[in-house]
Design an enzyme around this catalytic site. Structure first.
Site, PDB file in Angstrom:
ATOM      1  N   GLU A   1      45.957  42.862  38.140  1.00  0.00           N
ATOM      2  CA  GLU A   1      46.611  43.545  38.989  1.00  0.00           C
ATOM      3  C   GLU A   1      45.378  43.982  39.691  1.00  0.00           C
ATOM      4  O   GLU A   1      44.195  43.857  39.649  1.00  0.00           O
ATOM      5  CB  GLU A   1      46.792  44.933  38.416  1.00  0.00           C
ATOM      6  CG  GLU A   1      46.089  45.426  37.114  1.00  0.00           C
ATOM      7  CD  GLU A   1      44.615  45.886  37.136  1.00  0.00           C
ATOM      8  OE1 GLU A   1      44.449  46.484  38.262  1.00  0.00           O
ATOM      9  OE2 GLU A   1      43.940  45.428  36.288  1.00  0.00           O
TER      10      GLU A   1
ATOM     11  N   GLU B   1      41.991  42.803  37.106  1.00  0.00           N
ATOM     12  CA  GLU B   1      42.211  41.620  37.861  1.00  0.00           C
ATOM     13  C   GLU B   1      42.807  40.661  36.705  1.00  0.00           C
ATOM     14  O   GLU B   1      43.223  39.387  37.292  1.00  0.00           O
ATOM     15  CB  GLU B   1      41.096  41.284  38.467  1.00  0.00           C
ATOM     16  CG  GLU B   1      40.525  42.114  39.539  1.00  0.00           C
ATOM     17  CD  GLU B   1      39.104  41.433  40.091  1.00  0.00           C
ATOM     18  OE1 GLU B   1      38.755  40.389  39.620  1.00  0.00           O
ATOM     19  OE2 GLU B   1      38.425  42.156  40.901  1.00  0.00           O
TER      20      GLU B   1
END
Length: 353
Positions: free
Chosen positions: A175, A318
């Site tokens: 994310e 991430e």
């Protein structure tokens, strides 16, 4: 029937027959029983997930959902909201940590704009599924409507299905979204019932004053909205984020298709909690990638009863920890599949005493 309901209904139990066959094969491999520890149990679990006695995970991918958060206006992050679209472009150029680590393990990076508060230039590698220009400031009003929350989940389900249809057999969650640790902390506090101060960390590296403000914002939001801890859709709508909803959908979609999904850090963990309230059976398909430095991550794993594969003091997000853990999942399956049995190798087994 909605895609969300249909997907939840498709999530069944693990395949006990495949898991039992995998365990039997593990016991016949040329090693002392149990000597590869958690690698053995991981391979057996993946056999149960996939329904294959000797699973082969050859096409991994990480889905990175990006969105902005209205609560960022409350000064809860060390970085401004403008960083979200800048980092998405960095992902697309291949210059972020997730790109480096994904290349290292041979995983595809799928970047999804589900709610970035800016118009991004078209790019062949960008999956544009923007539902809104970020969420509302949940310290003042619900982050989104129930319908928007459902749509976020269904975007994630669709992205998972599209990847699996292309042959992806191992998924990871990632994310990007400034202030998303604030949303994640609110979700974790709401679902686990733990105090906000216990599950709220420094995120991007905020100072003591900002941390106190962040905790106060979350406490205010929880008191204002009273999210139902047994209803992940309600929690997501009131204090969540679009990318968190998207990742919860990825998890549900993977579980429905019997594809293992490696959960990344704290924000991905909050998405896993959302998914688990909607479909408790989905937890069986989750593999905990790593333990984040974010203090609330312990509460996530305690609630889900999962044990992370790695603990590297990481807190980037991430999907970085998840893709590293993917290589362990692949290694576990390769040992199960490629290692010789005692009979095949002509090695004498240990006799009982």
């Amino acid at each position: 029937m909605s895609l969300l309901t249909q997907t939840i209904n498709q999530i069944g139990p693990l395949d006990d027959q495949a898991a039992t066959a995998a365990r039997r094969r593990q016991d016949m491999l040329t090693k002392p029983a149990g000597s590869l520890g958690r690698l053995e149990e991981l391979s057996i679990r993946i056999a149960g997930i996939t329904g294959r006695e000797r699973p082969r995970l050859t096409k991994p991918a990480v889905i990175v959902m990006a969105a902005d958060h209205g609560v960022a206006r409350q000064g809860v992050s060390a970085f401004p909201a403008e960083v979200t679209p800048q980092m998405v472009l960095n992902f697309l150029r291949g210059g972020a940590a997730i790109n480096v680590l994904a290349r290292h393990v041979g995983a595809q990076v799928i970047v999804v704009d589900i709610g970035v508060a800016a118009d991004l230039p078209s790019h062949p590698e960008l999956v544009s599924r923007k539902l809104a220009y970020g969420t509302a400031d949940f310290s003042q009003e619900p982050a989104m409507s129930l319908e928007l929350a459902r749509q976020a989940l269904e975007v994630g389900i669709t992205c998972a299905n599209e990847a699996i249809d292309r042959g992806v057999d191992l998924l990871a969650t990632g994310e990007m979204g400034i202030a998303n640790t604030t949303a994640a902390s609110a979700i974790v506090a709401a679902i686990t019932g733990r105090p906000a101060a216990e599950v709220t960390g420094r995120g991007t590296g905020i100072d003591d004053a900002s941390l106190a403000r962040k905790i106060a914002v979350i406490e205010q939001a929880l008191a204002l909205h009273q999210p139902n801890p047994r209803d992940g859709l309600d929690v997501l709508a009131k204090v969540g984020g679009l990318e968190i909803g998207g990742l919860a959908g990825v998890i549900l979609g993977a579980a429905a298709r019997r594809v293992p999904v490696v959960i990344d850090g704290f924000i991905s963990g909050s998405a896993a909690l959302i998914a688990a309230t909607l479909a408790p059976a989905a937890v069986n398909y989750m593999i905990a990638g790593h333990r984040s430095v974010e203090r609330g991550h312990v509460a996530v794993y305690s609630q889900l009863d999962l044990q992370p594969l790695l603990d590297l003091n990481m807190r980037l997000g991430e999907g970085t920890g998840a893709v590293l853990a993917m290589s362990i999942c692949q290694a576990a399956c390769k040992v199960l599949d490629e290692m010789a049995t005692f009979a095949e190798a002509g090695v004498s087994e240990k006799k009982g005493e």
